[in-house]
Design a protein around this motif. Structure first.
Motif, short mmCIF file in Angstrom:
data_model
loop_
_atom_site.label_atom_id
_atom_site.label_comp_id
_atom_site.label_asym_id
_atom_site.label_seq_id
_atom_site.Cartn_x
_atom_site.Cartn_y
_atom_site.Cartn_z
N ARG A 155 0.84 -1.21 0.00
CA ARG A 155 0.00 0.00 0.00
C ARG A 155 0.87 1.26 0.00
N ILE A 173 -7.19 -0.64 8.67
CA ILE A 173 -5.84 -0.62 8.09
C ILE A 173 -4.82 -1.15 9.09
N ALA A 229 -0.43 1.97 7.07
CA ALA A 229 0.04 0.58 7.08
C ALA A 229 1.52 0.48 7.39
#
Length: 255
Positions: free
Chosen positions: A55, A150, A241
């Motif tokens: 990500r 997340i 993240a």
């Protein structure tokens, strides 16, 4: 050359010293299998790290490969970023597994191969656009739930606070004995000093060594200055993240 020599010795020694010849062949097979196993391990560790941080990597690449005001795109900055990612994230793991010598021999070529592999993993990553992903979040509480998800995907134990009496904490996150207080700000405008002050106070109240403010927006210059002075992390939600890595760097810098 070494493998060829062993094969020649095997052919010649098969008639003269069969035991020695078979021993040499066994050694060749052992070395080959060991090398193949090590190279496969390098690729596996690379894939795992890239998937774990995909990500953030995807967001960084999109930013670094964006055209400048003249419409030009330079891949140099992105390549340097990937090289740093490989050195700081992958190489220590290679060293721990004692396989780093397989990439040290021709570092430039191996770096290029690992960069290509990471880019392919990013190419296969198809997240919703950040703006679309949170477009339907109408309340701050829904944004907190989004941030909690997340963190949980990144293997944090993340718990939402009740919403009252939390002294500014929205999420308490824990991982590997590390406790973090997170304040979530779903704003249309810039996030200022007050959020930094509240996060800092909430961390003290919750006996947490780290305070984080995460937003879908941007922070004011004074918020960055105050956060730096009080060691509060300011993050965009697309970076969340990568929280563990950011905290690791923050702790190393403090020492």
């Amino acid at each position: 050359m070494f493998s060829t020599s062993l094969l020649l010795l095997f052919g010649a020694g098969l008639h003269l010293q069969p035991v020695a010849a078979w021993s040499g062949l066994a050694l060749l097979l052992f070395l080959r299998l060991t090398k193949v196993h090590s190279l496969l391990l390098i690729l596996d560790l690379t894939d795992r790290a890239a998937l774990k941080h995909v990500r953030t990597l995807a967001t960084k690449r999109a930013h670094m490969l964006s055209p400048d005001e003249y419409g030009n795109v330079s891949e140099d900055i992105w390549d340097k970023h990937l090289n740093a990612f490989i050195r700081k994230t992958l190489l220590p793991e290679f060293q721990r597994r004692k396989i780093d010598h397989f990439v040290a021999g021709d570092a430039k070529r191996h770096l290029g191969r690992l960069r290509t592999r990471i880019n392919r993993i990013i190419d296969r990553y198809r997240p919703a656009e950040p703006s679309e992903e949170i477009a339907d979040l109408m309340t701050g509480r829904e944004f907190e739930l989004y941030c909690q998800r997340i963190l949980q995907e990144a293997e944090w134990h993340a718990a939402l606070t009740p919403g009252s009496g939390d002294q500014g904490a929205d999420i308490i996150a824990e991982k590997n004995g590390r406790r973090v207080v997170i304040q979530c700000k779903f704003y249309n405008g810039s996030v200022g000093n007050r959020a930094v002050q509240e996060a800092y106070a909430a961390a003290a109240f919750q006996d947490a060594p780290h305070a984080v403010v995460v937003t879908n927006s941007i922070f004011t210059k004074s918020a960055h200055q105050l956060a730096h002075k009080n060691t509060v992390l300011l993050m965009h939600h697309t970076e969340l993240a990568e929280l563990e890595g950011r905290l690791n760097r923050l702790e190393r810098a403090a020492h």
